[in-house]
Scaffold this motif. Sequence first.
Motif, PDB file in Angstrom:
ATOM      1  N   ASN A   1       1.631  -0.412  -2.747  1.00 50.56           N
ATOM      2  CA  ASN A   1       1.301  -0.473  -1.321  1.00 50.56           C
ATOM      3  C   ASN A   1       1.487   0.873  -0.656  1.00 50.56           C
ATOM      4  O   ASN A   1       2.146   1.775  -1.186  1.00 50.56           O
TER       5      ASN A   1
ATOM      6  N   GLN B   1       2.081 -15.550   3.679  1.00 50.14           N
ATOM      7  CA  GLN B   1       1.654 -14.934   4.924  1.00 50.14           C
ATOM      8  C   GLN B   1       2.490 -13.677   5.163  1.00 50.14           C
ATOM      9  O   GLN B   1       3.709 -13.742   5.260  1.00 50.14           O
TER      10      GLN B   1
ATOM     11  N   TRP C   1      -2.331  -3.658  -2.777  1.00 56.51           N
ATOM     12  CA  TRP C   1      -3.336  -4.008  -3.764  1.00 56.51           C
ATOM     13  C   TRP C   1      -2.772  -4.959  -4.815  1.00 56.51           C
ATOM     14  O   TRP C   1      -1.640  -4.772  -5.297  1.00 56.51           O
ATOM     15  N   ASN C   2      -3.578  -5.964  -5.142  1.00 56.67           N
ATOM     16  CA  ASN C   2      -3.311  -6.842  -6.262  1.00 56.67           C
ATOM     17  C   ASN C   2      -4.485  -6.663  -7.207  1.00 56.67           C
ATOM     18  O   ASN C   2      -5.551  -7.236  -6.998  1.00 56.67           O
TER      19      ASN C   2
ATOM     20  N   ASP D   1      -1.220  -1.446   3.718  1.00 56.02           N
ATOM     21  CA  ASP D   1      -2.285  -1.656   2.741  1.00 56.02           C
ATOM     22  C   ASP D   1      -1.617  -1.940   1.405  1.00 56.02           C
ATOM     23  O   ASP D   1      -0.724  -1.191   0.999  1.00 56.02           O
TER      24      ASP D   1
ATOM     25  N   THR E   1      -8.104  -5.785  -5.622  1.00 55.11           N
ATOM     26  CA  THR E   1      -8.249  -6.398  -4.304  1.00 55.11           C
ATOM     27  C   THR E   1      -7.254  -5.784  -3.332  1.00 55.11           C
ATOM     28  O   THR E   1      -6.057  -5.748  -3.588  1.00 55.11           O
ATOM     29  N   LYS E   2      -7.798  -5.306  -2.205  1.00 54.85           N
ATOM     30  CA  LYS E   2      -6.971  -4.694  -1.176  1.00 54.85           C
ATOM     31  C   LYS E   2      -6.739  -5.665  -0.034  1.00 54.85           C
ATOM     32  O   LYS E   2      -7.648  -6.380   0.398  1.00 54.85           O
ATOM     33  N   TYR E   3      -5.535  -5.660   0.446  1.00 47.98           N
ATOM     34  CA  TYR E   3      -5.159  -6.462   1.611  1.00 47.98           C
ATOM     35  C   TYR E   3      -4.631  -5.510   2.681  1.00 47.98           C
ATOM     36  O   TYR E   3      -3.926  -4.550   2.376  1.00 47.98           O
ATOM     37  N   GLU E   4      -4.935  -5.803   3.922  1.00 50.29           N
ATOM     38  CA  GLU E   4      -4.527  -4.937   5.027  1.00 50.29           C
ATOM     39  C   GLU E   4      -3.913  -5.770   6.136  1.00 50.29           C
ATOM     40  O   GLU E   4      -4.464  -6.816   6.529  1.00 50.29           O
ATOM     41  N   TYR E   5      -2.810  -5.297   6.656  1.00 48.75           N
ATOM     42  CA  TYR E   5      -2.113  -6.012   7.724  1.00 48.75           C
ATOM     43  C   TYR E   5      -1.674  -5.022   8.804  1.00 48.75           C
ATOM     44  O   TYR E   5      -1.403  -3.848   8.509  1.00 48.75           O
TER      45      TYR E   5
END
Length: 120
Positions: free
Chosen positions: A32, A1, A101-102, A99, A105-109
Amino acid sequence: QVQLVESGGGLVQAGGSLRLSCAASGNIFSRNVMKWYRQVPEEKQRELVATITSGGGTNYAESVLGRFTISRGNAKNTVYLQMNNLRPEDTAAYYCNLDMWNGPTKYEYWGQGTQVTVSS
């Protein structure tokens, strides 16, 4: 998390300075980009203020160029926004954004925001 926690907002007179901090915790991927946005209540959109990549590249909104500086801490998962020569129009809630990336796949928080108020 992943969590982002901002701090450093407050009330300052025009011409003064503040430094905002954003600490990211959790599993942060090495690829990132960290950003600062700001939003005033009457606007629906958040304004992108400054960006810093994992490689240290930076970019700024024209309205803050020469006054604000974005940087990363030694741990790389902390980002700062040094704000100098503040103006009343800088008054806003400031939000930290990550932002990352893996692979594709992008993740944003987002952080919870910190209020900056500049008095004239």
